[in-house]
Design a protein around this motif. Structure first.
Motif, mmCIF file in Angstrom:
data_model
loop_
_atom_site.group_PDB
_atom_site.id
_atom_site.type_symbol
_atom_site.label_atom_id
_atom_site.label_comp_id
_atom_site.label_asym_id
_atom_site.label_seq_id
_atom_site.Cartn_x
_atom_site.Cartn_y
_atom_site.Cartn_z
ATOM 1 N N VAL A 209 -5.967 32.297 11.081
ATOM 2 C CA VAL A 209 -6.476 32.956 9.879
ATOM 3 C C VAL A 209 -6.848 31.888 8.868
ATOM 4 N N LEU A 210 -8.112 31.865 8.475
ATOM 5 C CA LEU A 210 -8.588 30.854 7.535
ATOM 6 C C LEU A 210 -8.069 31.135 6.127
ATOM 7 N N GLU A 211 -7.823 30.079 5.383
ATOM 8 C CA GLU A 211 -7.412 30.234 3.989
ATOM 9 C C GLU A 211 -8.536 30.824 3.159
ATOM 10 N N ARG A 212 -9.770 30.472 3.510
ATOM 11 C CA ARG A 212 -10.943 31.023 2.825
ATOM 12 C C ARG A 212 -12.025 31.313 3.859
ATOM 13 N N PRO A 213 -12.650 32.476 3.772
ATOM 14 C CA PRO A 213 -13.735 32.788 4.714
ATOM 15 C C PRO A 213 -14.882 31.795 4.579
ATOM 16 N N VAL A 214 -15.565 31.566 5.678
ATOM 17 C CA VAL A 214 -16.737 30.678 5.686
ATOM 18 C C VAL A 214 -17.817 31.330 6.545
ATOM 19 N N ALA A 215 -19.027 30.822 6.420
ATOM 20 C CA ALA A 215 -20.105 31.271 7.305
ATOM 21 C C ALA A 215 -19.804 30.822 8.732
ATOM 22 N N VAL A 216 -20.210 31.621 9.725
ATOM 23 C CA VAL A 216 -19.892 31.267 11.106
ATOM 24 C C VAL A 216 -20.514 29.934 11.500
ATOM 25 N N ALA A 217 -21.604 29.561 10.844
ATOM 26 C CA ALA A 217 -22.238 28.275 11.149
ATOM 27 C C ALA A 217 -21.326 27.103 10.823
ATOM 28 N N ALA A 218 -20.344 27.332 9.943
ATOM 29 C CA ALA A 218 -19.412 26.271 9.560
ATOM 30 C C ALA A 218 -18.242 26.143 10.528
ATOM 31 N N LEU A 219 -18.142 27.061 11.490
ATOM 32 C CA LEU A 219 -17.035 27.028 12.441
ATOM 33 C C LEU A 219 -17.372 26.082 13.597
ATOM 34 N N PRO A 220 -16.530 25.107 13.869
ATOM 35 C CA PRO A 220 -16.805 24.197 14.990
ATOM 36 C C PRO A 220 -16.969 24.969 16.300
ATOM 37 N N GLY A 221 -18.061 24.725 16.980
ATOM 38 C CA GLY A 221 -18.260 25.284 18.304
ATOM 39 C C GLY A 221 -18.561 26.766 18.369
ATOM 40 N N PHE A 222 -18.911 27.389 17.244
ATOM 41 C CA PHE A 222 -19.165 28.825 17.301
ATOM 42 C C PHE A 222 -20.370 29.133 18.187
ATOM 43 N N ALA A 223 -21.475 28.448 17.968
ATOM 44 C CA ALA A 223 -22.689 28.713 18.757
ATOM 45 C C ALA A 223 -22.464 28.425 20.236
ATOM 46 N N ALA A 224 -21.558 27.502 20.522
ATOM 47 C CA ALA A 224 -21.269 27.143 21.913
ATOM 48 C C ALA A 224 -20.251 28.074 22.563
ATOM 49 N N GLY A 225 -19.825 29.096 21.839
ATOM 50 C CA GLY A 225 -18.938 30.089 22.418
ATOM 51 C C GLY A 225 -17.485 29.681 22.511
#
Length: 425
Positions: A209-225
């Motif tokens: 659970v993130l302390e603060r929400p972020v855009a999914v583009a900021a998540l490491p490896g999101f596009a790579a599944g």
């Protein structure tokens, strides 16, 4: 008005609030607005969304304030604008001067003759804050920012926890992450979040659970599944299904596909995911593609067995049924004000139909996990009691030592209900 001004955001958020008060779905209205304004910068999108969602979370309070300050009805667009401005005044009191000025500017663009009314109402709210706040304490819907019928149901079912659940339901929802263990470990991904400066906490079911929400583009490896966004409360489903390699598994109401994907990430099973809406069915397939998963996805009404079932029984069934969504209202705050008390019986009847239709497809010795994102007993404990009374071969199975699990809205997760049923061999 410039698109980057607060007045512009007020106007757009007010249009969304107005549409919801007329009966529209907030998410659909927002997506429709974005489709008409593809050139909006991220800042404008975020501001409009935050204002509209926040205003509707607080609608019970804003509406009560306006009932006390208005002597006659205003046009719906101006009424909605005042609700947005009142929400901003309460959430950002240090910006009071700017909020009033920008609300007046927005009113001038909408209905110039009424800009003085908007100014007067907001100034009156400021001048009489102490007196109004004292009155609101005695107004149940205003104080708890939920409909009275909703409050009463929760109070009756959870006499020790209802206030905390209501308070959590008024907060911004947490952002939970589920690591795709087919593409990396939770420990490794947690380290990447730290390196990226994304503070988080790890829960007992390995949700992050993130302390603060972020855009999914900021998540490491999101596009790579390598990771998905999924509420931590929803991440118990795959674990409580007790999955094993080779099982035949059905996810009967699968969209948007988070639980289906988690099933496939957990064990090499033969999965069939059903969804009634073809658009939402495509989203499941898209999620599988991003995550590198293989499962069968079909558009079908799970109650119409003849149209989708081949006669082979399932070892596990996930019945994440349609419900009031009362446990996720902070994500969809229009739910609080569009739902009616008599809607709950309608949902319960639909849930019963689904359970009765699915039960014959479960193999003897197999198990069905019943899930709702509701906090109302009629959809949860009483639904399961009625089902077991109808089906002598249904056996209640404890979940982590309890007959069922009711998760109320909390800082870490949304509200969910889980019950596990086994079919006697």
């Amino acid at each position: 008005m410039p698109a980057d001004s607060l007045a512009f955001s007020f106007s757009c958020a007010a249009a969304l609030v107005e549409s919801v008060l007329a009966g529209a779905n907030l998410t659909d209205a927002f997506e429709g607005m974005l489709a008409q304004h593809p050139d909006w910068p991220d800042g404008t999108r975020g501001a409009v969304r935050d204002l509209a969602w926040g205003t509707l979370r607080d609608y019970g309070r804003g509406d009560a304030v306006l009932r006390r300050l208005l002597h006659k009805p205003l046009p719906e667009s101006i009424h909605a604008l005042l609700l947005v401005a009142l929400h901003r005044l309460e959430s950002r009191p240090e910006q009071a001067h700017t909020v009033v000025n920008q609300a007046v500017e927005a009113a001038a663009a909408l209905m110039p003759p009424l800009k003085g009314v908007v100014n007067g109402v907001l100034r009156n709210r400021q001048r009489n804050a102490a007196e109004l706040d004292a009155e609101l304490v005695a107004d149940q819907a205003a104080y708890y920012r939920h409909p009275s019928w909703w409050i009463e149901r929760l109070r009756a079912s959870f006499p020790d926890d209802w206030e905390a659940a209501l308070a959590a339901g008024n907060e911004r929802p947490p952002m939970g992450l589920r690591v795709n263990r087919l593409r990396g470990s939770v420990d490794a991904y947690a380290s990447e979040l730290e390196t990226a400066g994304l503070g988080h906490r790890r829960l007992a079911n390995d949700a992050l659970v993130l302390e603060r929400p972020v855009a999914v583009a900021a998540l490491p490896g999101f596009a790579a599944g390598r990771v998905s966004v999924q509420d931590a409360g929803a991440q118990w489903a795959a674990r409580w299904l007790d999955l094993a390699a080779g099982q035949r598994v059905l996810d009967a109401c699968a969209a948007p596909g988070g639980k289906s994907a988690h099933i496939l990430e957990t064990a090499p099973v033969e999965l069939l995911s059903l969804e009634l809406d073809p658009v939402r069915t495509r989203r499941i397939a898209d999620n599988f593609a991003r995550l590198g998963l293989a499962g069968e996805v079909r558009t079908a009404d799970c109650r119409e067995r003849a149209k989708w079932w081949d006669g082979r029984p399932f070892d596990r069934i996930l019945a994440d049924v349609p419900c009031s969504a009362s446990g996720v209202a902070r994500r969809h705050p229009d739910i609080k004000w569009l739902r009616r008390a008599d809607d709950i019986a309608r949902f319960a009847a639909q849930q019963a139909e689904i359970l009765d239709a699915l039960w014959p497809t479960l193999a003897p010795g197999g198990s069905l996990l019943y899930v709702t994102c509701s906090v109302f007993d009629e959809e949860n404990a009483r639904q399961i009691e009625r089902f077991c009374a109808r089906h002598a071969d249904a056996l209640r199975v404890d979940i982590d030592g309890r007959p069922a699990r009711q998760l109320l809205p909390h800082a870490d997760h949304d509200g969910f209900y889980y019950a596990l049923l086994a079919k006697r061999a």
